[in-house]
Design a protein around this motif. Structure first.
Motif, short mmCIF file in Angstrom:
data_model
loop_
_atom_site.label_atom_id
_atom_site.label_comp_id
_atom_site.label_asym_id
_atom_site.label_seq_id
_atom_site.Cartn_x
_atom_site.Cartn_y
_atom_site.Cartn_z
N ILE A 241 0.92 -1.29 0.13
CA ILE A 241 -0.09 -0.08 -0.03
C ILE A 241 0.95 1.48 0.11
CG2 ILE A 241 -1.82 1.07 1.17
CD1 ILE A 241 -2.66 -1.51 2.61
N ARG A 242 0.47 2.10 -1.58
CA ARG A 242 1.19 3.74 -1.13
C ARG A 242 0.62 4.42 -0.83
NH1 ARG A 242 6.27 5.49 0.26
NH2 ARG A 242 7.06 3.03 -0.77
N ILE A 243 0.34 5.86 -0.08
CA ILE A 243 0.46 6.78 0.39
C ILE A 243 1.06 8.01 -0.08
CG2 ILE A 243 -1.53 8.15 1.55
CD1 ILE A 243 -1.06 5.67 3.64
N ILE A 244 0.18 8.63 -1.44
CA ILE A 244 1.15 9.79 -1.27
C ILE A 244 -0.20 10.86 -1.73
CG2 ILE A 244 1.55 10.77 -4.04
CD1 ILE A 244 1.98 7.98 -5.06
N GLU A 245 0.82 12.16 -1.21
CA GLU A 245 0.17 13.02 -1.61
C GLU A 245 0.62 14.31 -2.20
OE1 GLU A 245 -0.03 14.17 3.07
OE2 GLU A 245 -2.26 13.24 3.53
N ALA A 246 -0.41 15.76 -2.04
CA ALA A 246 0.03 17.07 -2.85
C ALA A 246 -0.68 17.61 -2.06
CB ALA A 246 0.00 16.03 -4.07
N ASP A 247 -0.21 19.54 -2.02
CA ASP A 247 -1.42 20.34 -1.69
C ASP A 247 -2.23 20.84 -2.92
OD1 ASP A 247 -0.32 20.77 0.72
OD2 ASP A 247 1.15 21.35 0.23
N THR A 248 -1.64 20.90 -4.15
CA THR A 248 -2.82 21.45 -4.96
C THR A 248 -2.41 20.40 -6.12
OG1 THR A 248 -0.40 22.94 -6.15
CG2 THR A 248 -2.39 24.30 -4.72
N ARG A 249 -1.88 20.09 -6.69
CA ARG A 249 -1.62 18.98 -7.80
C ARG A 249 -0.81 17.70 -8.05
NH1 ARG A 249 -2.32 19.47 -13.56
NH2 ARG A 249 -1.60 17.51 -14.94
N LEU A 250 -1.48 16.06 -7.95
CA LEU A 250 -0.54 15.35 -8.29
C LEU A 250 -0.32 14.63 -9.25
CD1 LEU A 250 0.77 12.92 -5.82
CD2 LEU A 250 -1.54 12.14 -5.54
N ASP A 251 0.13 14.45 -9.92
CA ASP A 251 0.38 13.35 -10.84
C ASP A 251 1.18 11.55 -10.54
OD1 ASP A 251 -0.46 15.00 -13.52
OD2 ASP A 251 0.97 15.90 -12.53
N ILE A 252 0.10 11.37 -10.98
CA ILE A 252 1.64 9.66 -11.18
C ILE A 252 1.16 8.55 -12.33
CG2 ILE A 252 0.71 7.05 -9.33
CD1 ILE A 252 -1.02 9.39 -7.67
N LYS A 253 1.84 7.71 -12.01
CA LYS A 253 2.63 6.99 -13.16
C LYS A 253 2.34 5.92 -13.23
CE LYS A 253 5.22 6.95 -17.68
NZ LYS A 253 6.43 7.08 -18.03
N ILE A 254 1.50 4.95 -13.92
CA ILE A 254 1.61 3.56 -13.14
C ILE A 254 1.78 2.86 -14.81
CG2 ILE A 254 -0.05 1.45 -12.28
CD1 ILE A 254 -1.48 4.21 -11.23
N GLY A 255 2.54 1.73 -14.20
CA GLY A 255 3.22 0.45 -14.77
C GLY A 255 2.02 -0.35 -15.54
N ASN A 256 1.18 -0.58 -14.98
CA ASN A 256 -0.05 -1.79 -14.97
C ASN A 256 -0.93 -1.64 -14.45
OD1 ASN A 256 -1.26 -4.22 -15.27
ND2 ASN A 256 -0.28 -5.01 -13.59
N GLY A 257 -1.94 -0.43 -15.43
CA GLY A 257 -3.07 -0.13 -14.56
C GLY A 257 -3.57 -1.31 -14.05
N ALA A 258 -3.91 -2.16 -14.44
CA ALA A 258 -5.29 -3.32 -13.51
C ALA A 258 -4.04 -3.50 -11.95
CB ALA A 258 -5.01 -4.39 -14.64
N GLY A 259 -2.75 -3.94 -11.72
CA GLY A 259 -2.02 -3.82 -10.70
C GLY A 259 -2.20 -2.55 -9.71
N VAL A 260 -3.23 -1.39 -10.45
CA VAL A 260 -3.62 -0.66 -9.06
C VAL A 260 -4.92 -0.86 -8.66
CG1 VAL A 260 -3.09 1.32 -8.30
CG2 VAL A 260 -1.49 0.32 -9.15
#
Length: 305
Positions: A241-260
């Protein structure tokens, strides 16, 4: 003709070779042709210099092989020492319980190791049990895995030094809780970690950061940009499990869409995208034009061709 062809093949000047040939004086010999064409057996000559060189080369490769073996052994031992897996320790429920008291608004610092079951109570929500189940010092940033038990349900969370875990983003039963409980990893030692526990009244929506919880269903690679700051890509395994935060903008790139599967607040979780496809998740905090104190979070999903 032969000299010309052979000279061209060897990359020499054919005309120069031919001039050399014509300038030679052919010498004759009185030796019978049978003697000149007699096959002679080569004699073996023992080259001590060559043998000496071969011996040195063999010795060098032997030393290099021994050094390589020693380094691999040392690295293997370090890996065993610096990584403690859940299979090496008792389950959380079998460990000695360490009960601690925490107060609203007061950060509580505590060391947690592989022999403790840290128990704390929050008046508004109830009792929590917290255990350290994995610790890794081999890579930067150092990481740990925690097991949290709440209302007879168990949750596993992976975290690194300096990262803050908001329990309501992981435990659905806390979505509507009036308080926000945070866990922060302050330091990681050889066999323990320093943990800070803090809980306060929940912030207003306008003050909340963009928080996305990634639940890893299949092994995949991710990288992200939070408020313009790039974070190094990591490879996550099933169950992380990974928690990611941002104040105004967040971009996340995932290698395997179905894996997340990603969670955000009390919204229903979503699968990031189709199997084997690179997916980009973008979240923007947008102020309400009619009320600047209020915000909405715009969500966008892009699937690579």
């Amino acid at each position: 003709g032969f000299l010309r062809t052979y000279a061209e093949f060897l990359g020499f000047d054919p005309e120069e070779i031919i001039r050399e040939y014509k300038g030679l004086k052919v010498q004759t010999s009185d030796t019978p042709i049978e003697k000149l064409t007699e096959v002679t057996k080569p004699t073996f000559q023992f080259d001590t210099n060559l043998l000496y060189k071969i011996a040195i080369i063999v010795l060098i490769f032997s030393i290099l092989g021994l050094i390589s073996y020693q380094f691999s052994t040392i690295f293997s031992n370090l890996t065993k020492k610096n990584t403690t897996l859940s299979t090496d320790i008792n389950p959380c429920i079998e460990r000695e319980i360490k009960r601690v008291n925490i107060n609203k608004g007061d950060p509580f610092l505590s060391l947690i190791d592989f022999y403790q079951n840290l128990e704390f109570n929050v008046e508004e929500t109830g009792k929590f049990n917290l255990c350290l189940i994995e610790l890794n010092q081999n890579v930067e940033p150092k990481s740990i895995k925690l097991e949290i038990r709440f209302q007879e349900k168990t949750y596993a969370i992976q975290s690194v030094i300096g990262e803050t875990i908001i329990l309501s983003n992981i435990i659905s039963d806390l979505f509507k809780s009036p308080v926000q409980i945070e866990l922060s990893i302050k330091d990681i030692g050889t066999n323990n970690a320093q943990l800070e526990i803090l809980y306060n009244k929940k912030l207003e929506i306008s003050q909340k950061p963009i928080t996305v919880v990634l639940e890893i269903l299949q092994d995949t690679y991710i990288e992200w940009v939070a408020d313009g700051k790039n974070y190094r890509g990591i490879f996550l395994k099933q169950g992380d499990i990974r928690i990611i935060e941002a104040d105004t903008r967040l971009d996340i790139k995932i290698g395997n869409g179905a894996g997340v599967k990603f969670h955000r607040g009390d919204l229903p979780p979503k699968i990031a995208g189709p199997p084997g496809k690179i997916v980009k998740l973008t979240f923007n905090k947008i102020p309400d034009p009619l009320d600047p104190t209020k915000y909405t979070i715009n969500e966008n999903i892009q699937i690579a061709n």
